[in-house]
Design a protein around this motif. Sequence first.
Motif, PDB file in Angstrom:
ATOM      1  N   ARG A   4       0.856  -1.347   0.071  1.00 48.85           N
ATOM      2  CA  ARG A   4      -0.136   0.016  -0.036  1.00 48.85           C
ATOM      3  C   ARG A   4       0.815   1.201  -0.154  1.00 48.85           C
ATOM      4  O   ARG A   4       0.415   2.305   0.123  1.00 48.85           O
ATOM      5  N   GLU A   5       2.190   1.203   0.184  1.00 45.79           N
ATOM      6  CA  GLU A   5       2.985   2.231   0.088  1.00 45.79           C
ATOM      7  C   GLU A   5       2.810   3.299  -0.823  1.00 45.79           C
ATOM      8  O   GLU A   5       2.443   4.480  -0.706  1.00 45.79           O
ATOM      9  N   VAL A   6       2.557   2.840  -2.074  1.00 43.35           N
ATOM     10  CA  VAL A   6       2.493   3.933  -3.248  1.00 43.35           C
ATOM     11  C   VAL A   6       1.318   4.879  -3.220  1.00 43.35           C
ATOM     12  O   VAL A   6       1.280   5.931  -3.302  1.00 43.35           O
ATOM     13  N   SER A   7      -0.033   3.895  -3.118  1.00 38.77           N
ATOM     14  CA  SER A   7      -1.205   4.630  -3.020  1.00 38.77           C
ATOM     15  C   SER A   7      -1.076   5.471  -1.856  1.00 38.77           C
ATOM     16  O   SER A   7      -2.014   6.485  -1.909  1.00 38.77           O
ATOM     17  N   GLN A   8      -0.684   5.067  -0.632  1.00 35.95           N
ATOM     18  CA  GLN A   8      -0.556   6.016   0.402  1.00 35.95           C
ATOM     19  C   GLN A   8       0.130   7.329   0.165  1.00 35.95           C
ATOM     20  O   GLN A   8      -0.315   8.431   0.471  1.00 35.95           O
ATOM     21  N   ARG A   9       1.235   7.170  -0.444  1.00 30.44           N
ATOM     22  CA  ARG A   9       1.927   8.473  -0.931  1.00 30.44           C
ATOM     23  C   ARG A   9       1.311   9.356  -1.895  1.00 30.44           C
ATOM     24  O   ARG A   9       1.528  10.490  -1.859  1.00 30.44           O
ATOM     25  N   VAL A  10       0.497   8.496  -2.805  1.00 26.26           N
ATOM     26  CA  VAL A  10      -0.350   9.405  -3.796  1.00 26.26           C
ATOM     27  C   VAL A  10      -1.178  10.137  -3.056  1.00 26.26           C
ATOM     28  O   VAL A  10      -1.378  11.404  -3.015  1.00 26.26           O
TER      29      VAL A  10
ATOM     30  N   GLU B 107       2.728  12.688  -1.037  1.00 24.65           N
ATOM     31  CA  GLU B 107       4.186  12.525  -0.743  1.00 24.65           C
ATOM     32  C   GLU B 107       4.896  11.962  -2.250  1.00 24.65           C
ATOM     33  O   GLU B 107       5.934  12.084  -2.436  1.00 24.65           O
ATOM     34  N   VAL B 108       3.929  11.724  -3.176  1.00 27.36           N
ATOM     35  CA  VAL B 108       4.461  11.376  -4.471  1.00 27.36           C
ATOM     36  C   VAL B 108       5.121  12.531  -5.214  1.00 27.36           C
ATOM     37  O   VAL B 108       5.927  11.857  -6.069  1.00 27.36           O
ATOM     38  N   ALA B 109       4.644  13.534  -4.667  1.00 27.68           N
ATOM     39  CA  ALA B 109       5.596  14.731  -5.446  1.00 27.68           C
ATOM     40  C   ALA B 109       7.056  14.768  -5.041  1.00 27.68           C
ATOM     41  O   ALA B 109       7.831  14.830  -5.907  1.00 27.68           O
TER      42      ALA B 109
ATOM     43  N   MET C  30       1.893  -2.381  -8.510  1.00 25.43           N
ATOM     44  CA  MET C  30       2.124  -1.011  -8.559  1.00 25.43           C
ATOM     45  C   MET C  30       0.630  -0.418  -9.632  1.00 25.43           C
ATOM     46  O   MET C  30       0.283   0.676  -9.186  1.00 25.43           O
ATOM     47  N   MET C  31       0.135  -1.083 -10.414  1.00 25.46           N
ATOM     48  CA  MET C  31      -1.044  -0.634 -11.010  1.00 25.46           C
ATOM     49  C   MET C  31      -2.154  -0.651 -10.229  1.00 25.46           C
ATOM     50  O   MET C  31      -2.848   0.664 -10.503  1.00 25.46           O
TER      51      MET C  31
END
Lengths: 344, 264
Positions: free
Chosen positions: B79-85, B89-91, B161-162
């Motif tokens: 869940r890391e990337v979705s949380q960063r989005v 934080e994804v910026a 990732m998707m």
Amino acid sequence: MNTPQQITPDQHAPEPSEPLEPALELSGLRRDYVVRAPVPGSRRRRRQVVRAVDDISLSIRPGEAVGFVGANGAGKSTTIKMMTGILTPTGGSLRVLGREPVAERKQLAREIGVVFGQRSQLWWDLPLRDSYTILGAMHRLTDRQRDARLERLVDGLDLGAFLGRPVRQLSLGQRMRGEVAAALLHSPQLVVLDEPTIGLDMVSKEGLRRFLREDRAERGTTLFLTTHDMNDVERLCDRIVVVNSGTVAYDGPLDSFRAHLGAPRELVVDLAEPAAALSLPGSAETAAVEADGIRHRIRFSGAELTVPALLSAIGAQVEVRDLSLTEPAIEDLVREIYGRSGLA
Amino acid sequence: MPTYWSIASASFRQYSTYRMATAAGVFTNTIFGFIRASILFAAITTAGGELSGYTIAQAATYVWLGQALLAPIEAFGTREVSQRVHQGEVAVDLLRPASFLGLYYAQKLGRSAFLLLGRGIPPLVIGALVTGLALPEDPLSYLLGAFSLLAAITLAFLADMMVNLAAFWLIETRGLTVVYTAVMNLLSGFLIPILWFPDWLLGIARATPFPSMIQTPIDTLSGRITPLEALPLLGVQAGWVLVLAVAAHLMLRLGVRSMEVQGG
């Protein structure tokens, strides 16, 4: 200096302007957000356009240090997002170090250093040192270059004691210093700091500012800073840009910003013996006399009168037992700007 | 390249410090391995010693390899990337002078390398000691198995990732993760071998990249299929890697575009 608005940098350039390309050039920059607001009594949402940045124009020369201040929601963060290429402008144009931020985001990332006070660019679970190893590789520094620069940063920001500790275990002050080191590791030409001192105590703030000054003096970097702390601006910047409701409300050198406002610094003196109003030099004036003449509040402008001069004038009349000096808060100054331009 | 190497090795070292988590994971994987093995053994014994090409020894190998791959493949999603989005934080990731997918892939490879050693090998050894394993005779099976494993980890990374990148458009991606992992665990052949599926389900499974994530590396590594039979399956894996890499890349581009245009 009676017209506060939109003083262009050329008018106050400390040295004859060089034919250098601006480090940062914003012209007529605009940014709208589309918000879908619920309509009462209806399931439909109404589309609403909110203008976060409205026609901001700025030109910043290489080597300048600019404080970009304003209340929450004034458009500071939106402007920084556009400058770093993570937000497309709705209108107008901007060039950062001669580049188009959104189109050339990756190249730009090699040339600028960014600190978002509210976000971390360090690897949370890794020892702090590992973040610099990774960043050094990312910025294509040789091990020699990285170690030399890191040594300077560790020294200047006092990171030595916790380099081996995972970032998540660091205190806020330690982490912020680590963040600044991460942003400066590749010796960027332009440093963008978005509220770098937020949440820090006085000592941490001061340490951070001291190093940022030193580093800028050594390398001649351009600095762009947003903050809520006027002391940040005073210690780090020579130019201040005030934004309000997405537009530039003031742009000029820091000292004339103060002078223009009459910048009321306030000296509070407690006297040994009660006294009536004192006779004061220059434009200094007694704002209030309290505690039956023991406590005097004196307003004066920092630009034309020094504290020692004022104190010796007072000391010649009465005996001073205690004193304190308050600096105007950035919010107060900004509020005054808004008041004058009828925007409040 | 040094960037990705430094991230992968840092990620490996990071996970190697979580000793308690590793021990707990090994314990759980092993217990579930025994449960799954006993269910399959019962089924095979009832069927008369062999079920759709699986003997007891092959079923045991299938179970233990599956348990070993569970952690490195991260079959339960991340869940890391979705949380960063969601948190913006994804910026920060996008402001790094490196490829976004490359950074996360390097991190995943470092993590998976550790999980393979720390979480994968122990249940396999315990299984070998208790139920026995059917190991391949041809040494080529190990080499192909290694490639198949790398492809499987890559595929699982891309698909996961998707799911995470959907966060650019969805306010909450947890539901999507649950659906994805349920489908993935079934169709990949993790729960039961896909050859045990009814024909229609087998057809569906084979039209998806899921068997390439678990069934193919297990079959290749266990020697249930010969190296010659494994080659076309590796080709299928490579094809899916290409498809999912392009898809994930496009999805990221669109997501970033919508963030740039609409604001994060």
